[in-house]
Design an enzyme around this catalytic site. Sequence first.
Site, PDB file in Angstrom:
ATOM      1  N   HIS A   1       0.804  -1.232   0.000  1.00  0.00           N
ATOM      2  CA  HIS A   1       0.000   0.000   0.000  1.00  0.00           C
ATOM      3  C   HIS A   1       0.833   1.277   0.000  1.00  0.00           C
ATOM      4  O   HIS A   1       0.497   2.255   0.674  1.00  0.00           O
ATOM      5  CB  HIS A   1      -0.963  -0.016   1.178  1.00  0.00           C
ATOM      6  CG  HIS A   1      -2.098  -0.992   1.020  1.00  0.00           C
ATOM      7  ND1 HIS A   1      -2.465  -1.531  -0.193  1.00  0.00           N
ATOM      8  CD2 HIS A   1      -2.948  -1.530   1.940  1.00  0.00           C
ATOM      9  CE1 HIS A   1      -3.490  -2.347  -0.028  1.00  0.00           C
ATOM     10  NE2 HIS A   1      -3.796  -2.376   1.261  1.00  0.00           N
TER      11      HIS A   1
ATOM     12  N   HIS B   1      -9.602   2.441  -0.347  1.00  0.00           N
ATOM     13  CA  HIS B   1      -9.708   1.375   0.656  1.00  0.00           C
ATOM     14  C   HIS B   1     -10.906   1.628   1.575  1.00  0.00           C
ATOM     15  O   HIS B   1     -10.765   1.654   2.802  1.00  0.00           O
ATOM     16  CB  HIS B   1      -8.407   1.298   1.462  1.00  0.00           C
ATOM     17  CG  HIS B   1      -8.062  -0.079   1.955  1.00  0.00           C
ATOM     18  ND1 HIS B   1      -8.883  -0.798   2.812  1.00  0.00           N
ATOM     19  CD2 HIS B   1      -6.993  -0.871   1.706  1.00  0.00           C
ATOM     20  CE1 HIS B   1      -8.310  -1.955   3.072  1.00  0.00           C
ATOM     21  NE2 HIS B   1      -7.165  -2.036   2.417  1.00  0.00           N
TER      22      HIS B   1
ATOM     23  N   GLU C   1     -11.360  -3.544  -3.530  1.00  0.00           N
ATOM     24  CA  GLU C   1     -10.312  -2.619  -3.939  1.00  0.00           C
ATOM     25  C   GLU C   1     -10.037  -2.805  -5.440  1.00  0.00           C
ATOM     26  O   GLU C   1      -9.358  -3.746  -5.848  1.00  0.00           O
ATOM     27  CB  GLU C   1      -9.055  -2.867  -3.122  1.00  0.00           C
ATOM     28  CG  GLU C   1      -9.273  -2.767  -1.617  1.00  0.00           C
ATOM     29  CD  GLU C   1      -8.178  -3.449  -0.825  1.00  0.00           C
ATOM     30  OE1 GLU C   1      -6.987  -3.213  -1.113  1.00  0.00           O
ATOM     31  OE2 GLU C   1      -8.514  -4.254   0.076  1.00  0.00           O
TER      32      GLU C   1
END
Length: 349
Positions: free
Chosen positions: A111, A185, A313
Site C-alpha cells: 500500500h 480502501h 479494492e
Amino acid sequence: MKVKQTPTGNFINGNEIIAIELTNNKGTYVKIFNYGAIINKFIVKNANGEMQDIVLGFENVEQYQDEKYLENNPHIGAVIGRYANRIKDAKFEIDGKTYELEKNAGPNSIHGGVEGFDTKVWDVIDIAEEPQASVTLQYESVDGEEGFPGNLIVDLTFELTENDELILSYEAETDQATAINLTHHGYFNLSPNGGNLSKHKLQIFASNCLEQDAEYAVNGKLIPVANTPLDFTKPKEIGADWDPEEGYDQTYVLDKIYGDLSLASKTIAEDSGLILSIYTTEPVAHLYTSKYLRATNGKNGKDYTGFDAFCIETQHHPNAINISDFPTTVLQPEGLYTQTTIYKVSLNK
C-alpha cells in the site's frame, strides 16, 4: 446539489486538513477529508426509510492520525498509492534499474510504503455544485518518496450524482518512468447496525483469482474459482463457504474487456435492503473481509474488529510491476494514468 468546505483546525506540516461535504437533492451525503482523500461518511436512505452510514470511520480526523491506529494501519476509507497491495520482496526494476522499497508487510511492500498517500494532506484544487456535487484533490509525490522514482502528480475527483453514485476519477502524470497502482480502501457494511458481515450477499463478476504465497504476494498464476469457496460468480452469503477465522483476502480477475467501465461486484444486505454495485475500468478487484481490522472508538463509540466490513479494492494486478504477463503498471513521462471507479447505492426492491 451542495458542496461545503469546513476547516478542521488540524494541520500537518503547515497544511490544513479540510472536510468537504457533498450532498445531492435526495439527501445522500458524502464527507471527505483531504487528509488521505478519506471517505469519512457515506449516508444513504435504506429500505426502512432510515438514513444510514455505509462506511466505517471515525468521528474526527485526528483519530486517523493516532499513533496506535497507525501502528497497524488498516487504511480506513483512504486512497492507496503509489502502489496498491503487495510488491513482492519490496523491490522492482524499470529500464534496468532496481528500486528498493521499505518492507512493511513481512518481506514485501504494501500500500505504498510506511507513509503512503493515505497519510498525506491533498490540495483542494476544485469544487463544483453543477452539474453534480464534486471536489478534486491533488497530491504531488516527489521523486524518491518511499523509494519510488519520479515526481508524480495525482488528481482525484469525487462526484456525487442524483442516482446515488459516488464516482472516483483518477489521473496521474510523471516526469520519470515509475510504478503506479492506485485504489481506494473503503470499508463497507450495509447492515443498519453494522457488525459481522457474513450475511451480506456478494457477487463478483470474475471466473478467476490470483494465486498468492503465504505472505499474500501474487505469483502470476490464475486460479479458476469454479467449485471452490472462492466462487462468487453467483450471489451468495459472504460467510457461506469461508473459513470463519480467515475470511477472504483475494484478488479477482474481472471478466471484462480491459479498460472498459463495467460492473465488478454487487453486495446486498437483506436487513437494510441496500445494494452496493461497484463499477470500474480496472482489471481486478481485491476482496478483503477485514480479518486484521482493529480500531477503537469508531463512529458512535464502536470498536471495529475482524469481519466487521468488506473492501472491494479496484486496481491493476498486485505485483504486476514484477510480472511481465500482467497488464503494465509502469507510467511513462509521456503517458497519462487514468482510472474510474463508481460506488452506486440502490434499494433491493
